[in-house]
Design a protein around this motif. Structure first.
Motif, PDB file in Angstrom:
ATOM      1  N   GLY A 178      12.377  14.078 -65.860  1.00 49.58           N
ATOM      2  CA  GLY A 178      12.208  15.514 -66.061  1.00 49.58           C
ATOM      3  C   GLY A 178      12.545  16.312 -64.816  1.00 49.58           C
ATOM      4  N   ILE A 179      12.122  15.828 -63.653  1.00 47.57           N
ATOM      5  CA  ILE A 179      12.414  16.521 -62.395  1.00 47.57           C
ATOM      6  C   ILE A 179      13.914  16.508 -62.108  1.00 47.57           C
ATOM      7  N   LYS A 180      14.558  15.388 -62.415  1.00 42.78           N
ATOM      8  CA  LYS A 180      15.998  15.275 -62.181  1.00 42.78           C
ATOM      9  C   LYS A 180      16.800  16.254 -63.058  1.00 42.78           C
ATOM     10  N   ASN A 181      16.240  16.670 -64.178  1.00 41.28           N
ATOM     11  CA  ASN A 181      16.937  17.594 -65.074  1.00 41.28           C
ATOM     12  C   ASN A 181      16.754  19.055 -64.692  1.00 41.28           C
ATOM     13  N   ILE A 182      15.928  19.331 -63.684  1.00 36.86           N
ATOM     14  CA  ILE A 182      15.747  20.703 -63.211  1.00 36.86           C
ATOM     15  C   ILE A 182      16.970  21.114 -62.393  1.00 36.86           C
ATOM     16  N   ASP A 183      17.444  22.309 -62.617  1.00 37.52           N
ATOM     17  CA  ASP A 183      18.638  22.818 -61.933  1.00 37.52           C
ATOM     18  C   ASP A 183      18.395  22.866 -60.420  1.00 37.52           C
ATOM     19  N   PRO A 184      19.169  22.122 -59.612  1.00 43.42           N
ATOM     20  CA  PRO A 184      18.941  22.099 -58.155  1.00 43.42           C
ATOM     21  C   PRO A 184      19.170  23.446 -57.480  1.00 43.42           C
ATOM     22  N   THR A 185      19.921  24.351 -58.131  1.00 45.59           N
ATOM     23  CA  THR A 185      20.152  25.668 -57.521  1.00 45.59           C
ATOM     24  C   THR A 185      18.851  26.468 -57.387  1.00 45.59           C
ATOM     25  N   LEU A 186      17.863  26.165 -58.259  1.00 46.64           N
ATOM     26  CA  LEU A 186      16.567  26.837 -58.155  1.00 46.64           C
ATOM     27  C   LEU A 186      15.871  26.471 -56.851  1.00 46.64           C
ATOM     28  N   TYR A 187      15.951  25.186 -56.471  1.00 45.55           N
ATOM     29  CA  TYR A 187      15.354  24.735 -55.209  1.00 45.55           C
ATOM     30  C   TYR A 187      16.115  25.309 -54.013  1.00 45.55           C
ATOM     31  N   GLU A 188      17.429  25.415 -54.152  1.00 41.14           N
ATOM     32  CA  GLU A 188      18.232  25.982 -53.072  1.00 41.14           C
ATOM     33  C   GLU A 188      17.888  27.453 -52.848  1.00 41.14           C
ATOM     34  N   ALA A 189      17.715  28.187 -53.953  1.00 41.03           N
ATOM     35  CA  ALA A 189      17.344  29.602 -53.846  1.00 41.03           C
ATOM     36  C   ALA A 189      15.959  29.758 -53.218  1.00 41.03           C
ATOM     37  N   ALA A 190      15.025  28.862 -53.595  1.00 42.06           N
ATOM     38  CA  ALA A 190      13.675  28.910 -53.026  1.00 42.06           C
ATOM     39  C   ALA A 190      13.697  28.601 -51.536  1.00 42.06           C
ATOM     40  N   ALA A 191      14.547  27.657 -51.137  1.00 38.32           N
ATOM     41  CA  ALA A 191      14.658  27.309 -49.715  1.00 38.32           C
ATOM     42  C   ALA A 191      15.223  28.481 -48.916  1.00 38.32           C
ATOM     43  N   ILE A 192      16.178  29.180 -49.474  1.00 37.04           N
ATOM     44  CA  ILE A 192      16.762  30.359 -48.809  1.00 37.04           C
ATOM     45  C   ILE A 192      15.708  31.450 -48.631  1.00 37.04           C
ATOM     46  N   ASP A 193      14.812  31.577 -49.645  1.00 32.82           N
ATOM     47  CA  ASP A 193      13.741  32.579 -49.571  1.00 32.82           C
ATOM     48  C   ASP A 193      12.606  32.163 -48.652  1.00 32.82           C
ATOM     49  N   GLY A 194      12.687  30.935 -48.108  1.00 29.81           N
ATOM     50  CA  GLY A 194      11.680  30.466 -47.153  1.00 29.81           C
ATOM     51  C   GLY A 194      10.494  29.753 -47.768  1.00 29.81           C
ATOM     52  N   ALA A 195      10.598  29.335 -49.026  1.00 27.31           N
ATOM     53  CA  ALA A 195       9.489  28.633 -49.686  1.00 27.31           C
ATOM     54  C   ALA A 195       9.380  27.206 -49.154  1.00 27.31           C
ATOM     55  N   ASN A 196       8.146  26.755 -48.879  1.00 23.29           N
ATOM     56  CA  ASN A 196       7.944  25.372 -48.442  1.00 23.29           C
ATOM     57  C   ASN A 196       7.863  24.446 -49.650  1.00 23.29           C
ATOM     58  N   GLN A 197       7.698  23.141 -49.391  1.00 21.84           N
ATOM     59  CA  GLN A 197       7.721  22.151 -50.480  1.00 21.84           C
ATOM     60  C   GLN A 197       6.550  22.325 -51.442  1.00 21.84           C
ATOM     61  N   LYS A 198       5.383  22.688 -50.901  1.00 22.41           N
ATOM     62  CA  LYS A 198       4.212  22.884 -51.763  1.00 22.41           C
ATOM     63  C   LYS A 198       4.436  24.060 -52.715  1.00 22.41           C
ATOM     64  N   THR A 199       4.940  25.176 -52.179  1.00 24.12           N
ATOM     65  CA  THR A 199       5.204  26.354 -53.015  1.00 24.12           C
ATOM     66  C   THR A 199       6.280  26.053 -54.050  1.00 24.12           C
ATOM     67  N   THR A 200       7.319  25.337 -53.634  1.00 26.66           N
ATOM     68  CA  THR A 200       8.398  24.964 -54.554  1.00 26.66           C
ATOM     69  C   THR A 200       7.878  24.108 -55.702  1.00 26.66           C
ATOM     70  N   PHE A 201       7.000  23.163 -55.357  1.00 32.71           N
ATOM     71  CA  PHE A 201       6.435  22.274 -56.379  1.00 32.71           C
ATOM     72  C   PHE A 201       5.569  23.051 -57.363  1.00 32.71           C
ATOM     73  N   MET A 202       4.730  23.955 -56.838  1.00 31.49           N
ATOM     74  CA  MET A 202       3.795  24.683 -57.687  1.00 31.49           C
ATOM     75  C   MET A 202       4.479  25.777 -58.513  1.00 31.49           C
TER      76      MET A 202
END
Length: 305
Positions: A178-202
């Motif tokens: 299920g995690i592998k099917n999540i669009d990786p661009t969402l994580y990239e956008a979150a990283a650009i906005d400064g979100a840490n791993q905990k925030t990204t996960f939640m």
């Protein structure tokens, strides 16, 4: 192609095999179970219709209620222990990458590949009070190494540990997929906005994993109700029915005590419980999705105003 699929004979030829499989492998056995649940059939010879007698007896059967309680405990263990850990491990594996990701994915899934008989006897040796691995580890730290882990009072918790450990790989693999099917661009956008791993996960992983979590939780509850092989080989419901589970008790009544009608009555109750649990879980998750949609709608209206 459209003409081909509009042909009723072609449609029938495609649907019929699956329909026949469903009727003879699922629907017919359920109907037979319902019928035999109203009889005193022993599995051999003729049977007599006795109405609801098996169900009246079932309501007073303390062993049956113990088996349901143990199944409920296992379902809670699956939902509250196994699945949160499986989801976290799946998320960590996804971030790990490289050869380590494939290696640990295989390691966690190995118990599910091993035969149930091997698993049961392996844990019997681990729990052995005389030479078991667990007691030897306790002795190394200066503790009492003569504990009988499969005795009255301890046995149910020992069995629950084995079942939770054994099913961990399946839950982890489903969450990992299920995690592998999540669009990786969402994580990239979150990283650009400064979100840490905990925030990204939640904020990203968990909300998008809701359908997978729903399927996994439903399967966990049904799996807890139908546990039989491991329990049968490890304790066979003992000592004193303290580790009895619904499916194992059904087997004992139908094929060992020759109370086939009574065993089928247990099977009917089992089917009803599975259906009720599935409907309740679908309702709970649907209500949460609706609440989330309403909140998002309100937030959008406020933003516009």
């Amino acid at each position: 192609m459209k003409k081909l699929y509009s042909n009723k004979l072609v449609i029938l030829s495609l649907v019929l095999p699956g329909l026949l499989l469903f009727v003879f492998a699922i629907l017919a056995p359920i109907c037979l179970s319902v019928y035999y649940g109203f009889t005193d059939y022993s599995g051999i010879g003729s049977c007599n219709y006795i109405g609801l007698e098996n169900y009246h007896r079932l309501m007073k059967d303390q062993v049956f209620w113990t088996s349901l309680k143990n199944s409920l405990l296992l379902a809670i263990g699956f939902i509250c222990i196994q699945h949160p850990l499986a989801l976290i491990v799946a998320a960590v594996l996804d971030k790990l990458g490289g050869r380590g990701e494939g290696f640990f994915r295989c390691v966690y899934f190995v118990p599910n590949v091993i035969s149930v008989a091997v698993i049961a006897y392996l844990w019997k040796f681990i729990y052995n009070p005389d030479f078991g691995l667990l007691n030897n580890i306790i002795k190394l730290f200066g503790g009492d190494g003569g504990i009988n882990w499969l005795s009255q009072g301890r046995a149910i918790w020992s069995v629950l540990i084995v079942l939770i450990w054994h099913g961990f790989g399946w839950g982890m693999l489903i969450y990992y997929t299920g995690i592998k099917n999540i669009d990786p661009t969402l994580y990239e956008a979150a990283a650009i906005d400064g979100a840490n791993q905990k925030t990204t996960f939640m904020r990203i992983t968990l909300p998008l994993m809701k359908p997978v979590i729903q399927v996994n939780v439903t399967m966990a509850v049904i799996s807890a109700l139908k546990q039989m092989e491991t329990v049968y080989l490890l304790t066979n419901g003992g000592p004193g029915n303290s580790t009895q589970f619904a499916a194992n008790y059904l087997y004992q009544q139908a094929f060992k005590a020759f109370k086939y009608g009574y065993g089928n009555a247990i099977g009917v109750i089992f089917i009803i419980i599975c259906l009720v649990v599935t409907i309740l879980l679908n309702t709970v998750f649907a209500d949460r999705d609706e609440d989330a949609g309403r909140k998002n709608g309100l937030n959008r209206r406020r933003a516009k105003s």
